[in-house]
Design a protein around this motif. Structure first.
Motif, PDB file in Angstrom:
ATOM      1  N   GLY A  29      42.657  35.409  40.300  1.00 25.51           N
ATOM      2  CA  GLY A  29      41.511  35.411  39.379  1.00 25.51           C
ATOM      3  C   GLY A  29      41.952  35.822  37.983  1.00 25.51           C
ATOM      4  N   ILE A  31      39.961  37.423  35.793  1.00 26.93           N
ATOM      5  CA  ILE A  31      39.053  38.392  35.169  1.00 26.93           C
ATOM      6  C   ILE A  31      39.172  39.823  35.729  1.00 26.93           C
ATOM      7  CG2 ILE A  31      36.599  38.885  34.666  1.00 26.93           C
ATOM      8  CD1 ILE A  31      37.636  36.334  33.237  1.00 26.93           C
ATOM      9  N   ASN A  32      38.969  39.980  37.021  1.00 24.12           N
ATOM     10  CA  ASN A  32      38.992  41.335  37.607  1.00 24.12           C
ATOM     11  C   ASN A  32      40.397  41.663  38.128  1.00 24.12           C
ATOM     12  OD1 ASN A  32      36.062  41.904  37.446  1.00 24.12           O
ATOM     13  ND2 ASN A  32      35.912  40.130  38.794  1.00 24.12           N
ATOM     14  N   GLN A  52      38.240  46.029  43.960  1.00 16.04           N
ATOM     15  CA  GLN A  52      38.361  45.389  42.638  1.00 16.04           C
ATOM     16  C   GLN A  52      37.996  46.339  41.510  1.00 16.04           C
ATOM     17  OE1 GLN A  52      35.810  41.889  42.957  1.00 16.04           O
ATOM     18  NE2 GLN A  52      37.599  40.547  42.903  1.00 16.04           N
ATOM     19  N   HIS A 116      34.155  43.777  52.253  1.00 15.97           N
ATOM     20  CA  HIS A 116      34.861  43.438  53.487  1.00 15.97           C
ATOM     21  C   HIS A 116      35.813  42.298  53.154  1.00 15.97           C
ATOM     22  CE1 HIS A 116      31.611  44.900  56.541  1.00 15.97           C
ATOM     23  NE2 HIS A 116      32.054  45.845  55.752  1.00 15.97           N
ATOM     24  N   ILE A 118      37.454  38.953  54.032  1.00 10.01           N
ATOM     25  CA  ILE A 118      37.102  37.864  54.953  1.00 10.01           C
ATOM     26  C   ILE A 118      38.391  37.327  55.568  1.00 10.01           C
ATOM     27  CG2 ILE A 118      36.022  35.584  55.131  1.00 10.01           C
ATOM     28  CD1 ILE A 118      34.085  36.726  52.928  1.00 10.01           C
ATOM     29  N   ASN A 225      39.310  28.285  43.760  1.00  3.66           N
ATOM     30  CA  ASN A 225      39.731  29.573  44.334  1.00  3.66           C
ATOM     31  C   ASN A 225      38.589  30.586  44.434  1.00  3.66           C
ATOM     32  OD1 ASN A 225      39.636  30.630  41.733  1.00  3.66           O
ATOM     33  ND2 ASN A 225      41.855  30.468  41.422  1.00  3.66           N
ATOM     34  N   ASN A 226      37.367  30.147  44.098  1.00  5.84           N
ATOM     35  CA  ASN A 226      36.207  31.008  44.337  1.00  5.84           C
ATOM     36  C   ASN A 226      35.437  30.591  45.588  1.00  5.84           C
ATOM     37  OD1 ASN A 226      36.635  32.815  42.266  1.00  5.84           O
ATOM     38  ND2 ASN A 226      35.600  31.532  40.756  1.00  5.84           N
ATOM     39  N   ASP A 241      33.155  35.532  44.332  1.00  7.83           N
ATOM     40  CA  ASP A 241      33.101  35.714  42.870  1.00  7.83           C
ATOM     41  C   ASP A 241      31.675  35.467  42.357  1.00  7.83           C
ATOM     42  OD1 ASP A 241      33.817  36.233  40.332  1.00  7.83           O
ATOM     43  OD2 ASP A 241      35.540  34.876  40.270  1.00  7.83           O
TER      44      ASP A 241
HETATM   45  P1  ADP Z   1      38.107  37.148  39.605  1.00  6.55           P
HETATM   46  O1  ADP Z   1      36.767  37.337  38.988  1.00  6.55           O
HETATM   47  O2  ADP Z   1      39.179  37.899  38.913  1.00  6.55           O
HETATM   48  O3  ADP Z   1      38.410  35.700  39.773  1.00  6.55           O
HETATM   49  P2  ADP Z   1      37.500  37.168  42.477  1.00  6.55           P
HETATM   50  O4  ADP Z   1      36.286  37.927  42.901  1.00  6.55           O
HETATM   51  O5  ADP Z   1      37.413  35.707  42.428  1.00  6.55           O
HETATM   52  O6  ADP Z   1      38.013  37.788  41.061  1.00  6.55           O
HETATM   53  O7  ADP Z   1      38.692  37.623  43.447  1.00  6.55           O
HETATM   54  C1  ADP Z   1      40.026  37.219  43.222  1.00  6.55           C
HETATM   55  C2  ADP Z   1      40.608  36.602  44.482  1.00  6.55           C
HETATM   56  O8  ADP Z   1      40.590  37.568  45.536  1.00  6.55           O
HETATM   57  C3  ADP Z   1      39.824  35.422  45.026  1.00  6.55           C
HETATM   58  O9  ADP Z   1      40.188  34.208  44.419  1.00  6.55           O
HETATM   59  C4  ADP Z   1      40.170  35.468  46.516  1.00  6.55           C
HETATM   60  O10 ADP Z   1      41.412  34.863  46.755  1.00  6.55           O
HETATM   61  C5  ADP Z   1      40.314  36.962  46.779  1.00  6.55           C
HETATM   62  N1  ADP Z   1      39.077  37.580  47.360  1.00  6.55           N
HETATM   63  C6  ADP Z   1      38.057  38.118  46.671  1.00  6.55           C
HETATM   64  N2  ADP Z   1      37.126  38.627  47.496  1.00  6.55           N
HETATM   65  C7  ADP Z   1      37.563  38.408  48.759  1.00  6.55           C
HETATM   66  C8  ADP Z   1      37.065  38.728  50.092  1.00  6.55           C
HETATM   67  N3  ADP Z   1      35.919  39.389  50.266  1.00  6.55           N
HETATM   68  N4  ADP Z   1      37.807  38.364  51.150  1.00  6.55           N
HETATM   69  C9  ADP Z   1      38.987  37.704  50.987  1.00  6.55           C
HETATM   70  N5  ADP Z   1      39.513  37.389  49.784  1.00  6.55           N
HETATM   71  C10 ADP Z   1      38.822  37.729  48.677  1.00  6.55           C
END
Ligand code: ADP
Ligand code: GN1
Ligand code: MG
Length: 369
Positions: A29, A31-32, A52, A116, A118, A225-226, A241
């Motif tokens: 990602g 952003i975070n 995060q 959690h 996934i 990737n979201n 996301d």
């Molecule tokens: P950003 O806003 O920086 O894109 P994301 O929330 O999309 O952050 O999280 C970054 C990455 O982390 C995602 O693209 C995914 O691969 C992974 N991810 C985020 N949340 C989960 C989750 N609950 N379970 C498994 N993988 C996750």
């Protein structure tokens, strides 16, 4: 304090039981700051969670943002259960901090949240198979469908004017004029490409204002990737996301998926000869997305899908260049010209879409009845 120590400090504010096993940065990602943290728990083995650090420079009200996410995931969870699905895998589950809040603050005042993890599913930066891209379209369409009766007025706007491309065009022009980093002279081709296309920046704002396109609850950041793809079934199992779930235009959700997933190359490919918008992938995604929406979209929305694709690609290219001109303060970068490289792929896609414009509209026309 290094990031691992920060993660350890934050973990104590959540009610995780078990022994800390590993901490690793996770995902791609922009952003975070995302970490996969694993705990060893007696009788349960290794339990993974996502931790995060939220980007509060961008999301200036993280408490409101988390309120949105709790409400949206609760709404989705109920529907997923009603539909016989598995809410543990089909939507995000927020882990509350010990004080009951859906976030905690570290000693620097940064906000953190936990989900959690996934298991058995993966987010991809590139389309692996046509079938998976179709499945991702179906899942984003279903997401739209599931949220079609969500009370939109209760959602906080987490980023003002997020997909107001017209407003972003003005921000871009200011960035060019200010030229803080003295980079404008070297990227004149890209700047002129954008400045010559003000009509693309205005079109959706106008269509919304004149009532042609309705506001709906949308995801607003629908890149591949979201979405997590199930490792076994290859279905789009969970949309993640959710930071930008807000009222928006459905054609933007469609378009953002196209600019990322129907491209024949990565978002940061340096060799532009590899970058094209693949019409077969465009069609497959259109089919999946519309099936997922299950007849909820108006004819005007369906007809405007190609416009959504072009506008979102243009907007994204313009945002990357704006950030490059402003000194890379928004998107995470791995090297100094990363945002410029990203901008170039998006602009290449826009010109490719201009060439394939009739074909894109013909493809969508097949799905208008
Ligand atoms: P950003 O806003 O920086 O894109 P994301 O929330 O999309 O952050 O999280 C970054 C990455 O982390 C995602 O693209 C995914 O691969 C992974 N991810 C985020 N949340 C989960 C989750 N609950 N379970 C498994 N993988 C996750
Ligand atoms: C960001 O957070 P992430 O990496 O999923 C950005 C999107 C852009 C995308 C470009 C909140 O998405 O708007 O389209 O990068 N998210 C935010 O890859 O600005
Ligand atoms: Mg993301």
């Amino acid at each position: 304090m290094n990031n691992h120590l920060k993660v350890k400090e934050v973990i104590n504010q959540f009610d995780f039981s078990g022994e800390l096993f590993t901490i690793e940065p996770f995902g791609s990602g922009h952003i975070n700051d995302t970490y996969l943290v694993k705990f060893k728990i007696k009788h349960m083995g290794i339990v993974p969670v996502i931790l995060q650090r939220m980007n509060t420079k961008i999301f200036i009200n993280p408490e409101q943002l988390m309120e949105n996410i709790l409400n949206v995931t609760a709404f989705l969870r109920k529907k997923i259960i009603e539909n016989g699905g598995d809410p543990e895998r089909e939507t995000l589950t927020v882990i509350l901090a010990k004080d009951g809040k859906p976030y905690c603050k570290d000693s620097d005042g940064d906000y953190w949240r936990a989900y959690h993890f996934i298991v058995g599913a993966t987010g991809y930066d590139e389309v692996r198979t046509e079938e998976e891209f179709y499945q991702s379209g179906l899942a984003f369409g279903k997401f739209q469908n599931l949220l079609s009766d969500y009370p939109a007025s209760t959602l906080h706007e987490t980023i003002a004017d997020f997909h107001n491309t017209k407003a972003r065009f003005e921000v871009f022009k200011t960035a060019v004029e200010e030229d803080k980093m003295h980079r404008a002279k070297d990227v004149q081709d890209e700047i002129q490409f954008i400045l010559q296309r003000e009509d693309i920046a205005n079109i959706l704002t106008e269509m919304q204002e004149n009532g042609e396109l309705p506001l709906r609850v949308t995801h607003n950041d629908t890149k591949l990737n979201n979405i997590l793809i199930d490792d076994k079934t290859h279905e789009g199992i969970c949309i993640i996301d959710l930071d930008t779930v807000m009222p928006g235009l459905v054609v933007n959700d469609f378009g953002d998926s196209i600019r990322f997933g129907a491209s024949t190359a990565l978002e940061d490919e340096k060799d532009l000869s590899k970058v094209e918008c693949d019409m077969h992938l465009f069609e497959i995604y259109t089919k999946g997305f519309l099936e997922g929406c299950q007849g909820k979209l108006t004819l005007s929305e369906i007809k405007a899908l190609p416009i959504g694709a072009k506008v979102m690609t243009f907007e994204c290219g313009m945002r990357f260049l704006t950030d490059y001109l402003q000194g890379d303060t928004y998107f995470k970068i791995q090297y100094p010209t990363h945002n410029l490289v990203r901008c170039r792929t998006q602009l290449k896609l826009v010109s490719d879409m201009e060439k394939k414009w009739d074909q894109m509209n013909e493809i969508v026309a097949k799905y208008t009845n």
